[in-house]
Write a protein that holds these residues in place. Structure first.
Motif, short mmCIF file in Angstrom:
data_model
loop_
_atom_site.label_atom_id
_atom_site.label_comp_id
_atom_site.label_asym_id
_atom_site.label_seq_id
_atom_site.Cartn_x
_atom_site.Cartn_y
_atom_site.Cartn_z
N LYS B 20 5.11 122.70 6.70
CA LYS B 20 5.28 122.19 5.34
C LYS B 20 5.33 120.67 5.36
O LYS B 20 6.21 120.07 5.97
N ASN B 21 4.36 120.07 4.69
CA ASN B 21 4.33 118.61 4.48
C ASN B 21 4.61 117.83 5.77
O ASN B 21 5.39 116.90 5.78
N LEU B 22 3.97 118.26 6.83
CA LEU B 22 4.22 117.60 8.12
C LEU B 22 3.61 116.20 8.12
O LEU B 22 2.46 116.00 7.74
N VAL B 23 4.43 115.25 8.53
CA VAL B 23 3.96 113.86 8.61
C VAL B 23 4.27 113.33 10.00
O VAL B 23 5.37 113.53 10.51
N LYS B 24 3.29 112.72 10.61
CA LYS B 24 3.54 112.09 11.92
C LYS B 24 2.89 110.71 11.93
O LYS B 24 1.67 110.60 11.83
N TYR B 25 3.72 109.71 11.96
CA TYR B 25 3.21 108.34 12.04
C TYR B 25 3.50 107.80 13.44
O TYR B 25 4.56 108.03 13.99
N MET B 245 -5.06 117.48 5.33
CA MET B 245 -5.84 118.70 5.21
C MET B 245 -6.62 118.60 3.89
O MET B 245 -6.02 118.38 2.83
N VAL B 246 -7.95 118.67 4.00
CA VAL B 246 -8.71 118.55 2.76
C VAL B 246 -9.12 119.91 2.20
O VAL B 246 -9.31 120.07 1.00
N GLU B 247 -9.27 120.90 3.08
CA GLU B 247 -9.65 122.22 2.57
C GLU B 247 -9.10 123.27 3.51
O GLU B 247 -8.99 123.04 4.73
N TYR B 248 -8.74 124.40 2.93
CA TYR B 248 -8.22 125.48 3.74
C TYR B 248 -8.62 126.78 3.08
O TYR B 248 -8.44 126.97 1.86
N TYR B 318 -3.56 118.65 -3.16
CA TYR B 318 -4.00 119.79 -2.32
C TYR B 318 -3.59 121.06 -3.06
O TYR B 318 -2.41 121.41 -3.07
N ALA B 319 -4.55 121.69 -3.72
CA ALA B 319 -4.20 122.79 -4.63
C ALA B 319 -5.04 124.03 -4.34
O ALA B 319 -6.11 123.95 -3.71
N GLU B 320 -4.54 125.14 -4.76
CA GLU B 320 -5.24 126.40 -4.56
C GLU B 320 -6.29 126.53 -5.66
O GLU B 320 -5.98 126.75 -6.83
N ILE B 321 -7.54 126.34 -5.30
CA ILE B 321 -8.62 126.37 -6.31
C ILE B 321 -8.97 127.82 -6.63
O ILE B 321 -9.03 128.22 -7.78
N ALA B 322 -9.20 128.58 -5.60
CA ALA B 322 -9.46 130.01 -5.74
C ALA B 322 -8.38 130.72 -4.93
O ALA B 322 -7.73 130.06 -4.11
N ALA B 328 -8.44 119.73 -1.60
CA ALA B 328 -7.95 118.48 -2.17
C ALA B 328 -9.12 117.61 -2.58
O ALA B 328 -9.64 116.85 -1.76
N CYS B 329 -9.53 117.80 -3.85
CA CYS B 329 -10.67 117.01 -4.34
C CYS B 329 -10.59 116.94 -5.86
O CYS B 329 -10.24 117.92 -6.52
N HIS B 330 -10.88 115.77 -6.38
CA HIS B 330 -10.83 115.61 -7.83
C HIS B 330 -11.92 116.40 -8.55
O HIS B 330 -11.85 116.62 -9.74
#
Lengths: 687, 358
Positions: B20-25, B245-248, B318-322, B328-330
C-alpha cells in the motif's frame, strides 16, 4: 502450511525414488552417465585447496625451504652444541709484546748506612736535585732540610752520585717539665703518667703538700708544682728538667743555651756546633755536629742480578757503585768483589771470577710489569739495544730460547720431561723512548673471524662466536619477528578494515583517515629515532626486540586494513551477500562464513608476502644497527658485523654469503608459498 | 458479523501480499558535508496485491524501480513510507528477531546467478546453510532434504560439494532457486531471474519456476522487462514507469487491452515471430527522465503521444477503470477525477502566473 510443504516434498521425493527404482529395474546395468557420482571424485574444500597447493611445484619448493628454515632455526639449536653467545678461544702464534726496555732516568738511592735518618722530603727530591745538577753542570750541590740539617750531593762519576749528610753525635737529651701524675683528693688515688716510676716517698710528699694546700714542694732535690685542675683533682708537674748526658756533663749553662736555642736548631758552645732537635715527646735532643758522612749512593744504573734467589742488599749495591769510580774492587761481608767495565755496562765478579750481576742503563721488564726475565735475556736485550744505539737503528733482532708451546696450549716437553726451549726470534723496536721486544708466541686468543673448519662449519665471527649457531638463533628471531609482526598487522588490519568496510559511514571515514595518516608516517626515520631512544635508555635486547615487533606491527597494519576494507566494500554489495541477508542468516555468520573466506586468499597472500618483507625489514634495521642488538643474533646484524668495508666483505665472504642466502631463500620461499596459496585458494584457477 | 469476519478472513487468505502506497526514496548526499540535497524517487506511491499461489509480474524500463520494489518488500531496503502486508502482517513493523523468523517465508532470486552465489562455499552449503540456521528440518534429515531440494530444482546430488564457479548460468540459477526453495517459502520475489540467461535456459528456468509453483503452491512476484516471459508466467501484471505503477490488470486483460499510452508503447515493442506482419511500433521520443527530478503532473507526459494540457499539471489518479484493471492516465478520467485534475491544473496555473509576475 509449513509442514504441508515439507510433507509434499517428502512425498515427491519418495515418488521420485520409486520411479528411479522402477527405472533401474527396467534397465538393469544401465550405462553409467558421465557425471555419475561414482566417477566424479569429490574432495572437501580444504583437501581441494591442499591438492591444488601441492600441485604447484614452486610452492612445494618454497614449503620445503620454509620447513627446512624452521627445523634449522627452531630444532637445530637443540642439537647444535654451541649457543649464540658462546665465545671460542684458540691457541695460535701471535706476535706479542713480550717485554719492554726503558732507560732508567731516575736515580735510585742505595743506603750505605741503613740507620741514617733522612727526612722523606729530601729523599723524594733527590732526583730533582740531581737533574738540576746535571743541567747546570755542577759537581756538587748542597741542600738544607727544614730542621737545618745540611746535605750535599756529589757526582762521583757518570750516573753515580753520593749523598753526604752531617754526622751527628748526641750529647744530651733534655726532658723539660712534665706532668707526672694526677691526684684525686676525694678517692685519694694517683693516676701516674706513663713513663713515671711510682715512688712511695714522692706519693707521700704529694699528699702532704696537697693537704697543706701548698702550690709547690721539693722532693729529693727536684721541685714539683701542684696545680688544681678541678675540685679535688690536682695535677702534679715536675718542674726541674731531667737531663741525660750521653757523654761528659757539659753543665747547666750548656742546658740553658740548648733550651734557649730550641727554635733556632743550632747553637755554638765552647767553639763547637750543636744541633737542637725537638722530638715528638717534647724532649729535646742536643747533638754535636761532626764531619760529613756518605749516607746514600745514588745511581741511574740498573742492577741485573744473575741469581735472583740471592738477595743482594742495598749496602752491597752501594758499595759496588762506589767501586766503579774508585778502586774497581770492593769488599763486602769479608769477600772481595771486582767491578769491570765492559762496553757500556759494568760487570760485577766475585772472588772466583764468576759474574754475579751486571750494571746497565736499561730496565727490562715483561710487558705485564713482572720482573721475571732471566739474566741472560736481559743481557742479550741490553746488548742488542746498545748495538742499535751505535748503529742508530730503530729495530733489530736477536735470538733467545723460550719455552715452546704447542697449539693446544701445552708446553712441549723434551725426552726427559723437561720443558723444551726453542730459539725464538725477538724483535726489538724503538717506540718513543722505549724499546719494545716482540716475538711470536703461542697465545690463548679469542678465535675471531675463524675460517670454516670442522669445529665451526661456517667459521666464527668478529666476536669469536660460532656462525652456524648464530645463523640458527638468528633465524629464530627473524622468523619469530616475521610471524608476530605480520600477526599484529593482520589482527589490527582485519579488525579496523573490517569495521571500516562493513559498517561504513563515519567509522569508515575515521578509520580511513587514520590509515592515510599511517601511510604518511615515514617509517624509517621513526625507526631510527626509536633505535636511538632504545640505545639511550640502554634497553635490554629482549625487551627491545618486543618493542621492535610492536612498532613494526603498528607501522604496517594500514596496508592490510585498506586491503580488507576494499575487499569487504566490494563483497558487501555483491548479490550473494544480499541473498544471504534475505535468507535470514545472522550478521556474524554472514561476516565470518561469507565475507571472510573471500578475503582470506588476499589476506593470506598478503600476510605470506608480508612475512618476507618483514624479515627483510628486520634484517635491514638490524643491519643499520637499529633493530635487534648484540648479543642476540639476527641475520641482519651478522651481515652488518662484516660490512664495515668492502675489503672486509671480500675477506669475510664466508660469513655474510651464507647468511645472505638464508635471508634470500626464506623470503623467496615465503613468496613461493604465498603465490601457491593464492592459486590454491582461488577456485577459479585452472587446475 | 460472522459474514464480515469470514469475508475478511477470505480476503486475508486470498491476498498473500499487499503493498500500500509504498514509497522508497534514496537520498542524494552532498559529497563533503553528507547533507541530503535531494532524493532519487525510486519507488513513488506504489500499491498492489498478490493472491496466494499466483504470480504477479512487474514490467517496465530499466531504472523504473522494479527491483527496488522487490527488495523493499523483503525489507532488504528500508521504506520511506507506505505499508507492506505479508499474510496481513506489516513487514516494516517487525523487530529484527521477528523479521529473521519471517525471512524464510519470503525469498528472492536474483538476476545475476554469477554474483548471487558465494564463490567460496560449496553448493550444498549455500543451499543448506539457512535451512540449518532456521531449523527447517530436523538435523537427521538435513542431508536428504538438501538432496531432495536439489533434485526438485533439477540438480544432481553430487553437485553438493561443488563450487558455484563449476556450474553454468542455468545451473547456477537453479541453485539460487533451490536456495530460496529450501527455506520452504510462501513467497518468492524473482528479480529478473532469466534475463542473464540465454533463451533455451530461460525456458527451463521459467518452467522450473512454474512447476515449483504448481507443486508447492508458491506465490511469485516476477520482475522482468521481458514481456513475452511475463505473459507466459504471470496471472497479473503491473506496469511501472519512473517509480510509479501506471497500469495493473490480469495478464490476458492487459495484453489484449492495454490502456495506458506507455503500456501500449511497451507492448508494441514485443517482436512478433512472423516476418510478414508489419509491426506497428510506437516509438517513444526522448529518454527516461531522472527519477531524482521527475516531471510535474503525469510523469510520462514528456514522452506521451496523446499528451494533453492537463497532463503536465495534474498527476493522474491510479484508479480502477474496468473491474480489476487499474490505470493512471487522464485519458480515462471519469467526471469526478477530471474535475479534481482540472482544479489542480487551475491552481498550478495561478501559481505559475504569480511566480511569473514576480
Amino acid at each position: 502450511m509449513n509442514n504441508k510443504n515439507l510433507n509434499e516434498i517428502l512425498k515427491h521425493r519418495e515418488a521420485l525414488e520409486q520411479k528411479a527404482k522402477e527405472e533401474q529395474n527396467n534397465s538393469t546395468n544401465g550405462p553409467i552417465a558421465l557425471d555419475d557420482t561414482q566417477r566424479v571424485k569429490v574432495l572437501s574444500p580444504g583437501r581441494l585447496v591442499a591438492k591444488r597447493f601441492f600441485k604447484n611445484k614452486l610452492a612445494i619448493i618454497g614449503l620445503a625451504i620454509l620447513v627446512f628454515m624452521f627445523l634449522f632455526s627452531f630444532i637445530g639449536p637443540l642439537f647444535y652444541p654451541y649457543s649464540q653467545t658462546d665465545i671460542f678461544y684458540k691457541y695460535d702464534y701471535l706476535t706479542i709484546d713480550y717485554a719492554s726496555a726503558a732507560e732508567r732516568t731516575d736515580a735510585i738511592a742505595y743506603a750505605l748506612n741503613s740507620s741514617a735518618d733522612i727526612s722523606s722530603k729530601i729523599k723524594n727530591s733527590l732526583n730533582s736535585y740531581i737533574n738540576s745538577m746535571e743541567k747546570d753542570g755542577k759537581a756538587e750541590v748542597s741542600l738544607t732540610d727544614d730542621d737545618g740539617s745540611q746535605y750535599s750531593i756529589q757526582k762521583l762519576g757518570e750516573k753515580v752520585y753520593a749523598l753526604f749528610a752531617d754526622q751527628l753525635t748526641e750529647v744530651a737529651k733534655i726532658s723539660p717539665s712534665v706532668s707526672i701524675a694526677k691526684y684525686n683528693k676525694f678517692s685519694k688515688q694517683f693516676s701516674w703518667s706513663s713513663g713515671t716510676t711510682v715512688d712511695e716517698g714522692l706519693q707521700k710528699a704529694i699528699e702532704s703538700a696537697i693537704s697543706s694546700k701548698a702550690s709547690d714542694f721539693e722532693y729529693n732535690g727536684v721541685s714539683y708544682l701542684i696545680k688544681s685542675e678541678s675540685k679535688n683533682i690536682y695535677n702534679i708537674i715536675r718542674n726541674t728538667p731531667e737531663i741525660e748526658w750521653s757523654g761528659e756533663n757539659l753543665g747547666n749553662e750548656f742546658i740553658s743555651l740548648a733550651m734557649k736555642h730550641q727554635d733556632e736548631t743550632k747553637f755554638a758552645f765552647n767553639g763547637a756546633d750543636y744541633r737542637v732537635k725537638v722530638n715528638g715527646d717534647s724532649s729535646i735532643s742536643v747533638s754535636a755536629i761532626g764531619g760529613k758522612t756518605m749516607v746514600y749512593v745514588l745511581s741511574n744504573l740498573v742492577f741485573n742480578i744473575y741469581d735472583k734467589a740471592e738477595n743482594i742488599s742495598d749496602d752491597f749495591k752501594a758499595n759496588a757503585l762506589l767501586a766503579i769510580y774508585n778502586s774497581e774492587k770492593f769488599s763486602y761481608n769479608g769477600k772481595t768483589y771486582s767491578v769491570l767495565k765492559k762496553g757500556r755496562k759494568y760487570e760485577i765478579y766475585d772472588e772466583s771470577n764468576t759474574e754475579i750481576a751486571s750494571l746497565g742503563n736499561f730496565v727490562i721488564k715483561r710487558y705485564s710489569g713482572q720482573d721475571t726475565l732471566s739474566f741472560d735475556f736481559k743481557e742479550k736485550a741490553q746488548q742488542t739495544i746498545y748495538e742499535m744505539l751505535e748503529k742508530n737503528q730503530t729495530s733489530s733482532k736477536f735470538l733467545y730460547s723460550l719455552p715452546q708451546m704447542d697449539l693446544q696450549g701445552n708446553y712441549v716437553l723434551d725426552k726427559d720431561g723437561n720443558t723444551a726451549y726453542t730459539d725464538t726470534e725477538i724483535t726489538v723496536s724503538k717506540k718513543n723512548n722505549q724499546y719494545v721486544l716482540t716475538c711470536e708466541q703461542v697465545t690463548y686468543l679469542i678465535d675471531i673471524f675463524g675460517k670454516p673448519s670442522s669445529k665451526h662449519i661456517f667459521g666464527t665471527d668478529g666476536d669469536g662466536m660460532d656462525i652456524l649457531a648464530r645463523m640458527m638463533y638468528g633465524g629464530r628471531i627473524s622468523l619469530i619477528v616475521g610471524f608476530i609482526v605480520v600477526f599484529l598487522e593482520v589482527i589490527i588490519g582485519v579488525i579496523l578494515g573490517g569495521i571500516s568496510g562493513y559498517f561504513g559511514g563515519w567509522a569508515d571515514t575515521l578509520i580511513m583517515r587514520i590509515v592515510d595518516i599511517f601511510y604518511c608516517i615515514p617509517s624509517l626515520p621513526i625507526l631510527i629515532i626509536m633505535g636511538a631512544f632504545f640505545d639511550a635508555i640502554k634497553m635490554n635486547p629482549y625487551e627491545r626486540l618486543a618493542w621492535l615487533m610492536v612498532i613494526l606491527g603498528i607501522l604496517g597494519w594500514a596496508g592490510v586494513a585498506r586491503l580488507v576494507r576494499g575487499q569487504i566494500l566490494s563483497l558487501r554489495e555483491q548479490e550473494f551477500m544480499i541473498a544471504q541477508e534475505a535468507t535470514g542468516i545472522k550478521a556474524s555468520r554472514r561476516i565470518f562464513r561469507h565475507l571472510m573466506p573471500n578475503i582470506m586468499p588476499q589476506l593470506i597472500v598478503n600476510a605470506t608476502m608480508g612475512l618476507g618483507s618483514v624479515i627483510i625489514l628486520e634484517s635491514t634495521l638490524s643491519f643499520l644497527g637499529l633493530g635487534v642488538k648484540h648479543p642476540l643474533a639476527t641475520w641482519g646484524t651478522m651481515i652488518n658485523s662484516v660490512a664495515s668495508s668492502s675489503e672486509n666483505m671480500i675477506k669475510y665472504a664466508y660469513i655474510w654469503i651464507p647468511v645472505g642466502l638464508l635471508i634470500c631463500l626464506t623470503v623467496i620461499a615465503f613468496n613461493f608459498v604465498g603465490d601457491g596459496l593464492r592459486d590454491a585458494f582461488d577456485p577459479k584457477m585452472k587446475q | 458479523m460472522n459474514d464480515k469476519n469470514t469475508a475478511e478472513q477470505k480476503n486475508e487468505q486470498e491476498y498473500l501480499l499487499e503493498v500500500k502506497n509504498l514509497v522508497k526514496y534514496f537520498p542524494i548526499k552532498s559529497s563533503f558535508f553528507r547533507r541530503t540535497i535531494g532524493n532519487v524517487r525510486a519507488v513513488d506511491n506504489v500499491s498492489f496485491k498478490i493472491k496466494r499461489g499466483q504470480t504477479m509480474s512487474i514490467v517496465g524500463e530499466s531504472g523504473c524501480g522494479k527491483s527496488t520494489v522487490g527488495r523493499t518488500i523483503l525489507r532488504l531496503l528500508e521504506k520511506t513510507s507506505g505499508e507492506v502486508l505479508f499474510n496481513g502482517q506489516d513487514i516494516f513493523s517487525l523487530s529484527k528477531k521477528e523479521l529473521r523468523k519471517l525471512r524464510p517465508k519470503v525469498q528472492i532470486v536474483f538476476q545475476d546467478p554469477y554474483s548471487s552465489l558465494s564463490p567460496r562455499i560449496p553448493v550444498g552449503e549455500i543451499i543448506g546453510e539457512a535451512v540449518r540456521e532456521h531449523g527447517i528440518v530436523p538435523p537427521a534429515e538435513y542431508d536428504d532434504y538438501i538432496s531432495r531440494i536439489m533434485r526438485a530444482c533439477g540438480l544432481q546430488e553430487y553437485h553438493k560439494s561443488r563450487y558455484p564457479h563449476e556450474f553454468s548460468g542455468g545451473q547456477r540459477q537453479r541453485i539460487c532457486i533451490a536456495r530460496a526453495l529450501a527455506l520452504n517459502p510462501d513467497f518468492i520475489v524473482c528479480d529478473e531471474p532469466v534475463s542473464a540467461l540465454d533463451v533455451s535456459i530461460q525456458a527451463q528456468i521459467i518452467n522450473l519456476l512454474k512447476q515449483l509453483q504448481r507443486d508447492f503452491g508458491l506465490t511469485y512476484l516476477f520482475i522482468s522487462h521481458d514481456l513475452s516471459v511475463v505473459e507466459h508466467i504471470s496471472d497479473t501484471v503491473g506496469v511501472m514507469y519512473l517509480g510509479t505503477m501506471v497500469e495493473y490488470a490480469e495478464t490476458d486483460e492487459l495484453y489484449s487491452n492495454p490502456l495506458h499510452p506507455y503500456t501500449k508503447a511497451l507492448f508494441s515493442a514485443i517482436p512478433i515471430p512472423d516476418p510478414d506482419v508489419k509491426m506497428n511500433r510506437i516509438i517513444l521520443s526522448g529518454s527516461l527522465p531522472s527519477p531524482a527530478n521527475p516531471p510535474q503532473g503525469c510523469k510520462f507526459h514528456t514522452r506521451c503521444e496523446s499528451c494533453m494540457e492537463i497532463c503536465s499539471y495534474a498527476p493522474p489518479e491510479y484508479a480502477e477503470i474496468a473491474p480489476g484493471h487499474y490505470c493512471a492516465c487522464h485519458l480515462y478520467n471519469d467526471e469526478q477525477r477530471q474535475a479534481k485534475a482540472e482544479e489542480i491544473m487551475a491552481n498550478a496555473k495561478k501559481e505559475e502566473k504569480k511566480n511569473g509576475k514576480k
